[in-house]
Scaffold this motif. Structure first.
Motif, short mmCIF file in Angstrom:
data_model
loop_
_atom_site.label_atom_id
_atom_site.label_comp_id
_atom_site.label_asym_id
_atom_site.label_seq_id
_atom_site.Cartn_x
_atom_site.Cartn_y
_atom_site.Cartn_z
N VAL A 197 -6.84 3.03 -5.57
CA VAL A 197 -6.11 3.78 -4.55
C VAL A 197 -6.55 5.24 -4.54
O VAL A 197 -6.80 5.84 -3.49
N VAL B 37 -10.08 5.58 -2.96
CA VAL B 37 -10.06 5.48 -1.51
C VAL B 37 -9.46 6.76 -0.91
O VAL B 37 -9.89 7.25 0.12
N SER B 38 -8.45 7.31 -1.60
CA SER B 38 -7.79 8.49 -1.05
C SER B 38 -8.69 9.72 -1.03
O SER B 38 -8.64 10.50 -0.09
N ILE C 90 -12.06 9.71 -1.09
CA ILE C 90 -13.40 9.49 -0.54
C ILE C 90 -13.65 10.30 0.74
O ILE C 90 -14.62 11.02 0.84
N ALA C 91 -12.73 10.17 1.71
CA ALA C 91 -13.09 10.74 3.00
C ALA C 91 -12.41 12.08 3.30
O ALA C 91 -12.54 12.60 4.40
N VAL C 92 -11.72 12.67 2.33
CA VAL C 92 -11.14 13.99 2.59
C VAL C 92 -12.29 14.99 2.76
O VAL C 92 -13.15 15.09 1.90
N PRO C 93 -12.33 15.69 3.90
CA PRO C 93 -13.47 16.58 4.15
C PRO C 93 -13.65 17.61 3.04
O PRO C 93 -12.67 18.17 2.55
N VAL D 220 -12.00 21.03 3.37
CA VAL D 220 -10.57 21.11 3.12
C VAL D 220 -10.33 21.23 1.61
O VAL D 220 -9.54 22.06 1.16
N SER E 225 -15.12 13.85 -3.54
CA SER E 225 -15.09 12.60 -2.78
C SER E 225 -16.11 11.61 -3.35
O SER E 225 -15.96 10.41 -3.22
N TRP E 226 -17.15 12.13 -3.99
CA TRP E 226 -18.19 11.24 -4.53
C TRP E 226 -17.74 10.51 -5.77
O TRP E 226 -18.24 9.43 -6.07
N TYR F 122 -16.15 7.47 -4.44
CA TYR F 122 -17.13 6.61 -3.79
C TYR F 122 -17.99 5.88 -4.82
O TYR F 122 -18.17 4.66 -4.75
N ARG G 187 -16.08 3.16 -6.83
CA ARG G 187 -15.88 1.90 -6.12
C ARG G 187 -17.17 1.11 -6.01
O ARG G 187 -17.19 -0.11 -6.13
N ALA H 186 -17.77 -2.58 -7.65
CA ALA H 186 -18.15 -3.73 -6.84
C ALA H 186 -19.45 -4.35 -7.32
O ALA H 186 -19.57 -5.57 -7.49
N LEU I 13 -1.13 -0.95 1.63
CA LEU I 13 -1.97 0.17 2.07
C LEU I 13 -2.26 0.07 3.57
O LEU I 13 -2.30 1.07 4.28
N THR J 106 -7.43 11.21 7.50
CA THR J 106 -8.39 10.56 6.63
C THR J 106 -7.77 9.37 5.92
O THR J 106 -8.29 8.25 5.96
N LEU J 107 -6.61 9.61 5.28
CA LEU J 107 -5.97 8.54 4.53
C LEU J 107 -5.58 7.40 5.47
O LEU J 107 -5.85 6.24 5.20
N THR K 24 -8.60 5.46 6.83
CA THR K 24 -9.33 4.79 5.76
C THR K 24 -8.55 3.57 5.27
O THR K 24 -9.10 2.47 5.12
N PHE K 25 -7.25 3.76 5.01
CA PHE K 25 -6.43 2.63 4.58
C PHE K 25 -6.45 1.53 5.63
O PHE K 25 -6.62 0.35 5.33
N LYS L 92 -20.25 5.30 3.78
CA LYS L 92 -20.03 6.75 3.61
C LYS L 92 -20.76 7.43 4.74
O LYS L 92 -21.93 7.16 4.91
#
Lengths: 314, 294
Positions: free
Chosen positions: A134, A137-138, A140-143, A146, A190-191, A194, A197, A201, B27, B270-271, B274-275, B294
């Protein structure tokens, strides 16, 4: 192996040529021209003609592209409009700052991300694994900008643990390192998620494969199998992703350099746009594209060296 | 002899099926709620926002959160909460056309590459690789340097650099569908290429594309905000989240609230997406699990 490397390098060269041509064409197709951009709307016709001639803009388009490539191969990207220094020198002076920032971000996020992914794969479906999932994922994509702004606000302005501005005194390693921590943290965050995960996998995938089962049947210790066999193959996608991710890292670096007022390619581009220093903008974009192409190519080649399947599977 | 009623599970429509699985995943449900809230407040901005997002009110400048201004005010007394809500409109106004355009071109080029002759395939893949070789922000800055900052410039640049992402997925899917037996059967029955493309390939690539689009929205929204933050995107006084952050950056030593308020919607977007995208992917194609983009 050598054939693969040569072919990959050939492709990289082709992509570079196409990318530069495309960049050149787009610039010529879209409205607005560099001369008005640089001189402003009130420039006299003589002044415009003189600048056009100096930049080679009065020649036909194919000739311009040809000239541009010829000059590029000689390392000549034109002159800075204001200081009259070569663009190449200016850009090359800033690249080390950006590279240090990017590489340090990759380093800490890869170490943490691989460890986290490894832990998640070994303790699959445990509470820790789910929590890591969780969280990954949270973030990963936060710019990145920011994260940069928030960390600037919290750690530099409010807590004052780290400096807010600049890259530190030249030569003073400790000071430079101190200045590097926050920006590097912001880009790498964010990396971590990434890479974690991805490693999880691919490790789970590898652990189910035949050679791991064989190793287990031979009675090799589980620890040995995990780290010697599974992790080695599981890291491969990470190498590719970092190579391809170079573009994102370069983009993130632009914002982070602005937020922390650090020297570097991004700061150079923004400053040059503000002062309408057109050749420097183009030179920086060109160099960042070259860095990006070089890193994806390098990642592919490293992958081929590490994984015999890629070479054979052609 | 008694009648034994056989209770069959109620048949759901395809969309209902997807929704059913989505809300069962915690989620996925959280993502759906956040996305609906963001999109809803952006659409209803004129009715929800308590103040005019560009109305100045100098006496009330630089306030912290209070009853009258939930997220405080900026340097000229504009209500930050209202600006955040209106900022959602700008974000959607950039994200939707950008992604729609990238999907259309990606579909077209990807299907041609996947179905067409080998040389055309190689040519299109080379084009994708070339487009991908620009770091997006740097490319955007190069274009902005020439045409000046505007909403359309941002849309154009992000769209062009996003096409390969969609195109490559469509190409791979088209190639694998092309080889399946039912296509061979259709072909032997005399089906035309447009029929195969439209009836068999298109519906099969739309699912994965929807997942990709959901995951891509935060990237596009983040890029718009980022370029606006740099002063290279949406121009003030338009209330973009990036403009808000830019104002907050300039006033970082006076008030933390502008940065906090400008960043939160970006993090939530984003959250949420993405979720939602992750959950959607598990519903649409369980095989793709764990292979995020990505």
């Amino acid at each position: 192996m050598l054939t693969y490397i040569l072919r990959r390098l050939g492709l990289a060269a082709l992509i570079t040529i196409l990318a530069v041509t495309l960049l050149f064409l787009i610039i010529h197709m879209i409205p607005g021209d560099p001369v008005s951009t640089m001189l402003g709307p009130k420039a006299s016709p003589e002044l415009r003609a003189a600048l056009e001639a100096r930049m080679g803009l009065d020649k036909p388009l194919p000739v311009q592209i040809g000239l541009f490539f010829a000059n590029m191969l000689r390392g000549d990207l034109g002159m800075d409009v204001f200081t009259n220094r070569p663009v190449t020198t200016i850009v090359l002076g800033q690249i080390p700052y950006t590279l240090v920032l990017i590489l340090s971000s990759i380093l800490w996020s890869a170490v943490l991300g691989i460890a986290l992914g490894c832990y998640s794969a070994v303790n699959r479906n445990s509470l820790g694994d789910r929590l890591a999932g969780v969280l990954s994922v949270s973030v990963i994509a936060v710019p990145a900008f920011v994260v940069s702004l928030y960390s600037l606000l919290i750690f530099a302005v409010k807590l004052q643990w780290f400096p807010a501005i600049g890259a530190g005194e030249p030569g003073a390693w400790g000071d430079q390192f101190h200045h590097l921590i926050l920006p590097s943290l912001a880009i790498g965050l964010s990396w971590v998620g990434y890479i974690a995960r991805l490693v999880r996998a691919s490790m789970l995938e590898v652990m189910g494969e035949g050679h791991v089962r064989t190793a287990r049947a031979f009675g090799l210790p589980e620890r040995w199998i995990t780290y010697r066999y599974a992790l080695r193959l599981a890291i491969l996608p990470t190498v590719t992703v970092i190579g391809v991710g170079m573009g994102f890292l370069l983009s993130a670096a632009v914002f982070t350099e602005i937020v922390f007022s650090r020297p570097g390619l991004g700061k150079l581009v923004i400053d040059s746009i503000t002062t309408r220093n057109y050749p420097v903008v183009m030179g920086s974009v060109l160099f960042s594209t070259l860095i990006f192409v070089a890193s994806t190519t390098l990642a592919d080649i490293i992958n081929a060296i590490l994984d015999p399947r890629i070479r054979a599977g052609k | 002899m008694t009648d034994t009623a056989i209770v069959l599970p109620r048949a759901r429509s395809e969309l209902g099926e997807i929704l059913y699985h989505l809300v069962r995943d915690p989620l996925g449900l959280a993502g759906l709620i956040i996305v609906v809230a963001i999109v809803g407040s952006a659409l209803l901005a004129p009715w929800i926002a308590p103040y005019d997002p560009v109305a100045m009110n100098i006496p009330d400048r630089l306030q912290g959160p209070n009853a009258a201004h939930l997220l405080g005010t900026d340097q000229i007394g504009r209500d930050t909460f209202s600006r955040v809500i209106w900022g959602g409109r700008v974000a959607l106004k950039v994200a939707l056309p950008t992604i729609a355009g990238a999907i259309v071109f990606g579909l077209l080029l990807g299907m041609i590459a996947g179905y067409g002759p080998k040389w055309l395939d190689s040519l299109i893949v080379l084009l994708f690789d070339t487009l991908r070789s620009f770091p997006t922000v740097m490319f955007a800055l190069a274009v902005v340097a020439l045409v000046g900052p505007s909403l359309n410039t941002v849309i154009f640049v992000i769209m062009v650099t996003s096409i390969p992402t969609y195109g490559r997925v469509v190409r791979t899917l088209t190639q694998s569908i092309k080889q399946s037996e039912f296509i061979t059967a259709e072909l032997s029955l005399g089906a035309t290429v447009p029929r195969i493309m439209g009836i068999h390939i298109l519906p099969n690539v739309l699912g994965p594309l929807a997942v990709l689009a959901a995951m891509d929205i935060p990237t596009v929204v983040g890029l718009e905000a980022g370029l606006s933050f740099l002063g290279m995107g949406v121009k003030p006084p338009t209330p973009s989240w990036g403009v808000l952050l830019s104002d907050g950056y300039a006033l970082i030593r006076n008030t933390p609230w502008l940065i906090i308020a400008g960043g939160i919607p970006l993090i939530l977007t984003t959250l949420g997406f993405t979720f939602l995208g992750e959950a959607l992917r598990d519903v649409v194609d369980p095989k793709l699990r764990g292979k995020g983009g990505k």
